[in-house]
Design a protein around this motif. Structure first.
Motif, PDB file in Angstrom:
ATOM      1  N   MET A 134     -65.686 -33.551 -14.487  1.00 18.56           N
ATOM      2  CA  MET A 134     -65.118 -32.819 -15.442  1.00 18.56           C
ATOM      3  C   MET A 134     -66.656 -32.900 -15.915  1.00 18.56           C
ATOM      4  SD  MET A 134     -61.961 -33.397 -16.811  1.00 18.56           S
ATOM      5  CE  MET A 134     -62.011 -35.225 -18.041  1.00 18.56           C
ATOM      6  N   TYR A 135     -66.738 -31.716 -16.801  1.00 18.35           N
ATOM      7  CA  TYR A 135     -68.584 -32.111 -17.521  1.00 18.35           C
ATOM      8  C   TYR A 135     -68.349 -30.766 -18.113  1.00 18.35           C
ATOM      9  CZ  TYR A 135     -72.718 -31.074 -18.907  1.00 18.35           C
ATOM     10  OH  TYR A 135     -74.668 -30.361 -19.263  1.00 18.35           O
ATOM     11  N   SER A 136     -68.993 -31.532 -19.177  1.00 13.23           N
ATOM     12  CA  SER A 136     -69.705 -30.679 -20.749  1.00 13.23           C
ATOM     13  C   SER A 136     -70.247 -31.723 -21.830  1.00 13.23           C
ATOM     14  CB  SER A 136     -68.059 -31.171 -21.814  1.00 13.23           C
ATOM     15  OG  SER A 136     -67.554 -30.663 -22.745  1.00 13.23           O
ATOM     16  N   GLU A 137     -71.311 -29.604 -21.512  1.00 10.10           N
ATOM     17  CA  GLU A 137     -71.934 -30.623 -22.660  1.00 10.10           C
ATOM     18  C   GLU A 137     -72.709 -30.819 -24.151  1.00 10.10           C
ATOM     19  OE1 GLU A 137     -76.772 -30.116 -23.281  1.00 10.10           O
ATOM     20  OE2 GLU A 137     -75.317 -30.142 -21.231  1.00 10.10           O
ATOM     21  N   LYS A 138     -71.626 -30.350 -24.771  1.00 14.55           N
ATOM     22  CA  LYS A 138     -70.680 -30.758 -25.855  1.00 14.55           C
ATOM     23  C   LYS A 138     -70.004 -31.184 -26.238  1.00 14.55           C
ATOM     24  CE  LYS A 138     -75.314 -30.143 -28.161  1.00 14.55           C
ATOM     25  NZ  LYS A 138     -75.874 -30.731 -28.699  1.00 14.55           N
ATOM     26  N   PRO A 139     -68.440 -32.386 -25.722  1.00 15.26           N
ATOM     27  CA  PRO A 139     -67.192 -31.615 -26.146  1.00 15.26           C
ATOM     28  C   PRO A 139     -66.783 -32.101 -27.064  1.00 15.26           C
ATOM     29  CG  PRO A 139     -68.056 -33.778 -24.725  1.00 15.26           C
ATOM     30  CD  PRO A 139     -69.663 -33.628 -25.352  1.00 15.26           C
ATOM     31  N   GLY A 140     -65.473 -31.611 -27.648  1.00 16.84           N
ATOM     32  CA  GLY A 140     -65.268 -31.788 -29.357  1.00 16.84           C
ATOM     33  C   GLY A 140     -64.880 -32.588 -29.295  1.00 16.84           C
ATOM     34  N   PHE A 141     -64.141 -33.323 -30.893  1.00 14.04           N
ATOM     35  CA  PHE A 141     -63.675 -34.191 -31.497  1.00 14.04           C
ATOM     36  C   PHE A 141     -62.474 -34.816 -30.533  1.00 14.04           C
ATOM     37  CE2 PHE A 141     -60.147 -36.502 -33.765  1.00 14.04           C
ATOM     38  CZ  PHE A 141     -61.124 -37.811 -34.026  1.00 14.04           C
ATOM     39  N   LEU A 142     -61.715 -33.705 -29.967  1.00 13.06           N
ATOM     40  CA  LEU A 142     -60.419 -34.154 -29.757  1.00 13.06           C
ATOM     41  C   LEU A 142     -61.178 -34.502 -28.355  1.00 13.06           C
ATOM     42  CD1 LEU A 142     -57.608 -32.015 -30.933  1.00 13.06           C
ATOM     43  CD2 LEU A 142     -57.991 -33.855 -31.295  1.00 13.06           C
ATOM     44  N   LEU A 143     -61.464 -34.136 -27.486  1.00 13.95           N
ATOM     45  CA  LEU A 143     -62.272 -34.761 -25.870  1.00 13.95           C
ATOM     46  C   LEU A 143     -62.191 -36.105 -26.120  1.00 13.95           C
ATOM     47  CD1 LEU A 143     -63.062 -30.702 -25.049  1.00 13.95           C
ATOM     48  CD2 LEU A 143     -61.212 -32.336 -23.719  1.00 13.95           C
TER      49      LEU A 143
END
Length: 297
Positions: free
Chosen positions: A182-191
């Motif tokens: 998995m990859y995210s540049e800017k994950p949200g708070f819950l993530l």
């Protein structure tokens, strides 16, 4: 990032509009789709389209279709006539396949064993568990199944979504992978509560539970399999179903992820040895032969 119908060069791969074609590299397009958990958190899903040297196309996974997305795909593939095959790589990514089949029934459809068991209205052409199917589009496209994990019958179905077929397109230096990485540049708070960090790669959380076979050797089989992938596939970009696309530098990031997971592999191995000293697989699991090379030997 530019749509497939544009000639602009992509310069960012985050915050993309959903259900639109985006060019990742020569002959490779990706579509970001919506998939919400808890009905509020969009962890996304994906579809990729790869152009083969013969001018035809492979569709890797599917997403919910919109009129605009269908127009873009039709424009790219001559109204679907040039879609050679649709390949479903993740056992639990099933929701959008029937609708896609209704739009493009002439293509050959290939899936995982679970797809073939569950979606019986689709005339599947082949099973990705078959080595000959995975090698069908080489050298244009290469496919591998992770070692140390259950591919044929992942259990429990509610949480073990770790394994998927990795798809590599050398011409664009792009790797398509679903839940495993998995990859995210800017994950949200819950993530972030689930351990996701800004701009970092992560293995699917089920690696810590049922993702790998419950044996002492399974974590190291997976690690060594990943090492072979990094040695053989010189990808620069990675398209992850959850939560985004990394354009440039992906190989280094996955290398960092794998190296940093060494303590986890050791911990999982010791836990499995304690719980399962005989090293026997449960009846619902299948012996894993995807250990080295191209997994077809």
């Amino acid at each position: 990032m530019a749509s497939a119908v544009s000639s602009q060069t992509p310069n960012a791969a985050q915050n993309l509009d959903k259900n639109e074609l985006y060019s990742i590299g020569p002959g490779f397009w990706n579509v970001r789709g919506r998939f919400k958990i808890f009905k509020v958190v969009d962890i996304e899903t994906q579809m990729s389209i790869i152009q083969l040297r013969n001018g035809k196309f492979l569709v890797i996974d599917t997403v919910e279709m919109t009129d605009r997305l269908r127009q873009e795909i039709d424009q790219l593939t001559n109204n679907g006539e040039k879609i050679e095959a649709v390949i479903a790589t993740h056992p639990f990514h099933t929701l959008s396949i029937p609708a896609f089949y209704q739009l493009y029934p002439k293509a050959a459809y290939y899936g995982t064993p679970r797809h073939l068991r569950r979606l019986t209205d689709i005339p599947w052409k082949g099973d990705l568990d078959d080595c000959n199917i995975r090698k069908k589009w080489e050298p244009d496209v290469e496919m591998r199944i992770p070692a140390g994990a259950e591919f044929v019958n992942p259990q429990p179905e509610s949480s073990n979504h770790f394994v998927s077929v990795f798809v590599y397109h050398p011409a664009s230096k792009t790797l398509h992978v679903d839940d495993t990485i998995m990859y995210s540049e800017k994950p949200g708070f819950l993530l972030k509560l689930f351990g996701m960090k800004d701009g970092a790669m992560a293995f699917h959380p089920s690696i810590k539970s049922a993702g790998l076979h419950p044996t002492a050797e399974a974590p190291y089989l997976f690690r060594d399999w990943m090492r072979n992938v990094l040695k053989d596939w010189h990808f620069d970009n990675i398209c992850c179903a959850h939560l985004g696309v990394k354009v440039g530098g992906a190989h280094a990031d996955v290398t960092t992820l794998l190296n940093s997971a060494e303590p986890l592999f050791e911990k999982l191995s010791k836990r499995n040895q304690k719980k399962n000293p005989s090293g026997e697989l449960p009846p619902e699991n299948h012996p894993n032969t995807n250990v080295s090379g191209d997994e077809c030997g």
